[in-house]
Scaffold this active site. Structure first.
Site, PDB file in Angstrom:
ATOM      1  N   LYS A   1       0.835  -1.217   0.000  1.00  0.00           N
ATOM      2  CA  LYS A   1       0.000   0.000   0.000  1.00  0.00           C
ATOM      3  C   LYS A   1       0.866   1.263   0.000  1.00  0.00           C
ATOM      4  O   LYS A   1       0.610   2.182  -0.765  1.00  0.00           O
ATOM      5  CB  LYS A   1      -0.922   0.035   1.232  1.00  0.00           C
ATOM      6  CG  LYS A   1      -1.889  -1.118   1.331  1.00  0.00           C
ATOM      7  CD  LYS A   1      -2.870  -0.905   2.473  1.00  0.00           C
ATOM      8  CE  LYS A   1      -2.231  -0.868   3.853  1.00  0.00           C
ATOM      9  NZ  LYS A   1      -1.620  -2.145   4.273  1.00  0.00           N
TER      10      LYS A   1
ATOM     11  N   ARG B   1      -9.790   1.279   8.448  1.00  0.00           N
ATOM     12  CA  ARG B   1      -9.453  -0.102   8.787  1.00  0.00           C
ATOM     13  C   ARG B   1     -10.581  -0.769   9.569  1.00  0.00           C
ATOM     14  O   ARG B   1     -10.493  -1.956   9.863  1.00  0.00           O
ATOM     15  CB  ARG B   1      -8.207  -0.118   9.678  1.00  0.00           C
ATOM     16  CG  ARG B   1      -6.891  -0.332   8.937  1.00  0.00           C
ATOM     17  CD  ARG B   1      -5.815  -0.182   9.990  1.00  0.00           C
ATOM     18  NE  ARG B   1      -4.564  -0.829   9.730  1.00  0.00           N
ATOM     19  CZ  ARG B   1      -3.483  -0.214   9.240  1.00  0.00           C
ATOM     20  NH1 ARG B   1      -3.532   1.012   8.847  1.00  0.00           N
ATOM     21  NH2 ARG B   1      -2.343  -0.866   9.142  1.00  0.00           N
TER      22      ARG B   1
ATOM     23  N   ARG C   1      11.588  -5.411   5.241  1.00  0.00           N
ATOM     24  CA  ARG C   1      11.278  -4.010   4.923  1.00  0.00           C
ATOM     25  C   ARG C   1      12.148  -3.020   5.709  1.00  0.00           C
ATOM     26  O   ARG C   1      12.399  -3.202   6.882  1.00  0.00           O
ATOM     27  CB  ARG C   1       9.800  -3.752   5.255  1.00  0.00           C
ATOM     28  CG  ARG C   1       9.400  -2.304   5.070  1.00  0.00           C
ATOM     29  CD  ARG C   1       7.939  -2.151   4.921  1.00  0.00           C
ATOM     30  NE  ARG C   1       7.188  -2.376   6.151  1.00  0.00           N
ATOM     31  CZ  ARG C   1       5.858  -2.237   6.226  1.00  0.00           C
ATOM     32  NH1 ARG C   1       5.167  -1.935   5.152  1.00  0.00           N
ATOM     33  NH2 ARG C   1       5.234  -2.445   7.368  1.00  0.00           N
TER      34      ARG C   1
ATOM     35  N   ARG D   1      10.770  -0.935  11.150  1.00  0.00           N
ATOM     36  CA  ARG D   1       9.635  -0.545  12.003  1.00  0.00           C
ATOM     37  C   ARG D   1       9.524  -1.460  13.217  1.00  0.00           C
ATOM     38  O   ARG D   1       9.740  -2.658  13.122  1.00  0.00           O
ATOM     39  CB  ARG D   1       8.337  -0.609  11.182  1.00  0.00           C
ATOM     40  CG  ARG D   1       8.198   0.571  10.259  1.00  0.00           C
ATOM     41  CD  ARG D   1       7.059   0.412   9.312  1.00  0.00           C
ATOM     42  NE  ARG D   1       5.830  -0.078   9.920  1.00  0.00           N
ATOM     43  CZ  ARG D   1       4.641   0.001   9.353  1.00  0.00           C
ATOM     44  NH1 ARG D   1       4.527   0.551   8.161  1.00  0.00           N
ATOM     45  NH2 ARG D   1       3.569  -0.477   9.940  1.00  0.00           N
TER      46      ARG D   1
ATOM     47  N   ARG E   1      -1.031  -8.225  13.576  1.00  0.00           N
ATOM     48  CA  ARG E   1      -1.606  -7.262  12.627  1.00  0.00           C
ATOM     49  C   ARG E   1      -2.413  -7.975  11.552  1.00  0.00           C
ATOM     50  O   ARG E   1      -3.466  -7.494  11.135  1.00  0.00           O
ATOM     51  CB  ARG E   1      -0.476  -6.431  11.993  1.00  0.00           C
ATOM     52  CG  ARG E   1       0.107  -5.428  12.977  1.00  0.00           C
ATOM     53  CD  ARG E   1       1.546  -5.082  12.659  1.00  0.00           C
ATOM     54  NE  ARG E   1       1.696  -4.360  11.421  1.00  0.00           N
ATOM     55  CZ  ARG E   1       2.812  -4.358  10.688  1.00  0.00           C
ATOM     56  NH1 ARG E   1       3.861  -5.063  11.069  1.00  0.00           N
ATOM     57  NH2 ARG E   1       2.869  -3.651   9.593  1.00  0.00           N
TER      58      ARG E   1
HETATM   59  P1  AMP Z   1       0.602   1.044   8.861  1.00  0.00           P
HETATM   60  O1  AMP Z   1       1.803   1.911   8.688  1.00  0.00           O
HETATM   61  O2  AMP Z   1      -0.556   1.466   7.992  1.00  0.00           O
HETATM   62  O3  AMP Z   1       0.909  -0.426   8.728  1.00  0.00           O
HETATM   63  O4  AMP Z   1       0.093   1.277  10.372  1.00  0.00           O
HETATM   64  C1  AMP Z   1       0.944   0.963  11.474  1.00  0.00           C
HETATM   65  C2  AMP Z   1       0.150   0.917  12.752  1.00  0.00           C
HETATM   66  O5  AMP Z   1      -0.477   2.189  12.996  1.00  0.00           O
HETATM   67  C3  AMP Z   1      -1.001  -0.083  12.779  1.00  0.00           C
HETATM   68  O6  AMP Z   1      -0.568  -1.406  13.094  1.00  0.00           O
HETATM   69  C4  AMP Z   1      -1.874   0.528  13.880  1.00  0.00           C
HETATM   70  O7  AMP Z   1      -1.294   0.326  15.166  1.00  0.00           O
HETATM   71  C5  AMP Z   1      -1.772   2.011  13.575  1.00  0.00           C
HETATM   72  N1  AMP Z   1      -2.789   2.432  12.579  1.00  0.00           N
HETATM   73  C6  AMP Z   1      -2.568   2.952  11.340  1.00  0.00           C
HETATM   74  N2  AMP Z   1      -3.720   3.226  10.707  1.00  0.00           N
HETATM   75  C7  AMP Z   1      -4.710   2.868  11.566  1.00  0.00           C
HETATM   76  C8  AMP Z   1      -6.125   2.884  11.485  1.00  0.00           C
HETATM   77  N3  AMP Z   1      -6.762   3.310  10.385  1.00  0.00           N
HETATM   78  N4  AMP Z   1      -6.841   2.444  12.562  1.00  0.00           N
HETATM   79  C9  AMP Z   1      -6.210   2.014  13.680  1.00  0.00           C
HETATM   80  N5  AMP Z   1      -4.876   1.954  13.808  1.00  0.00           N
HETATM   81  C10 AMP Z   1      -4.113   2.377  12.762  1.00  0.00           C
END
Ligand code: AMP
Length: 222
Positions: free
Chosen positions: A8, A83, A121, A154, A165
């Protein structure tokens, strides 16, 4: 939309460049908040590191503030949001108020490949560019090709958090596909292959959708 490791972030960067639109990546925004020495920062850091979802209330605040900024008035690329169903409903209201349309691209990737992608990553600490130790290594180890800044892993790209996740994705995010599929706004894309190949599949959909939209506007204006 798509599970962690579907690509993404990479695709969002390519779309933003092609269509000159800002990226609204909630994961990045929350990572920035997590770096602040505040009660909210500590809370978000703990939730993110454990691979859990940050609460819908916090997301609502963060996303509403961001989408109201001027640079989003002509649309934006959402990465990692919505999400959950409450988040999807919130986005629906914001889009309606602003006269924006929602196009949902779901990137499909087999699960074993997701693990491989996530485990290797690396992300630039300054510009957010995404690398992979095997599939897309930087020219100089540990350093971003674009700005020479250090790359980091990360905190949630470890096996336990990845598993958590992906489980949450199945439970909380999958129901959104019925939500968007039911209103014919969901497009599925094969997320395997080179980033450029995946991008071409996505761009074809975006262009078809945006052309259709301007054609129907021309017809109704006539
Ligand atoms: P990402 O970088 O999109 O993989 O997001 C990393 C982390 O940020 C996720 O595992 C959640 O802890 C938090 N996060 C990001 N976007 C959301 C969302 N829309 N709703 C809830 N938590 C989020």
């Amino acid at each position: 939309m798509g599970p962690q490791g579907a690509g993404k972030g990479t695709q969002a960067q390519m779309l933003a460049e092609r269509y000159s639109m800002p990226i609204v990546a909630t994961g990045d925004m929350l990572r920035e908040i997590a770096q602040t020495d505040t009660p909210l920062g500590h809370q978000v850091r703990a939730v993110q590191s454990a691979g859990q979802l940050v609460s819908d209330d916090i997301l609502a605040e963060v996303v509403k503030t961001r989408l109201c900024k001027q640079d989003c008035s002509g649309g934006c690329i959402l990465d990692g949001f919505p999400r959950t169903l409450p988040q999807a409903r919130l986005l629906e209201r914001i889009a309606q108020d602003r006269g924006n349309r929602i196009i949902v691209i779901k990137i499909d990737v087999p699960r074993d490949l997701l693990f491989k992608r996530l485990a290797g990553r690396r992300t630039c600490s300054a510009c957010g560019s995404i690398y992979h130790m095997e599939f897309k290594p930087p020219a100089r180890e540990g350093v971003c090709d674009l700005d020479g800044q250090p790359l980091f892993t990360r905190s949630d790209d470890n096996e336990e958090a990845i598993q958590q996740r992906l489980t949450l994705y199945d439970e909380m995010t999958r129901p959104l596909f019925d939500y968007y599929g039911g209103s014919n706004r969901l497009y599925k894309v094969d997320g395997t292959g080179k980033p450029e190949e995946v991008f071409n599949r996505i761009a074809e959909i975006v262009e078809r959708e945006t052309n259709q939209r301007s054609e129907s506007r021309t017809v109704s204006e006539d």
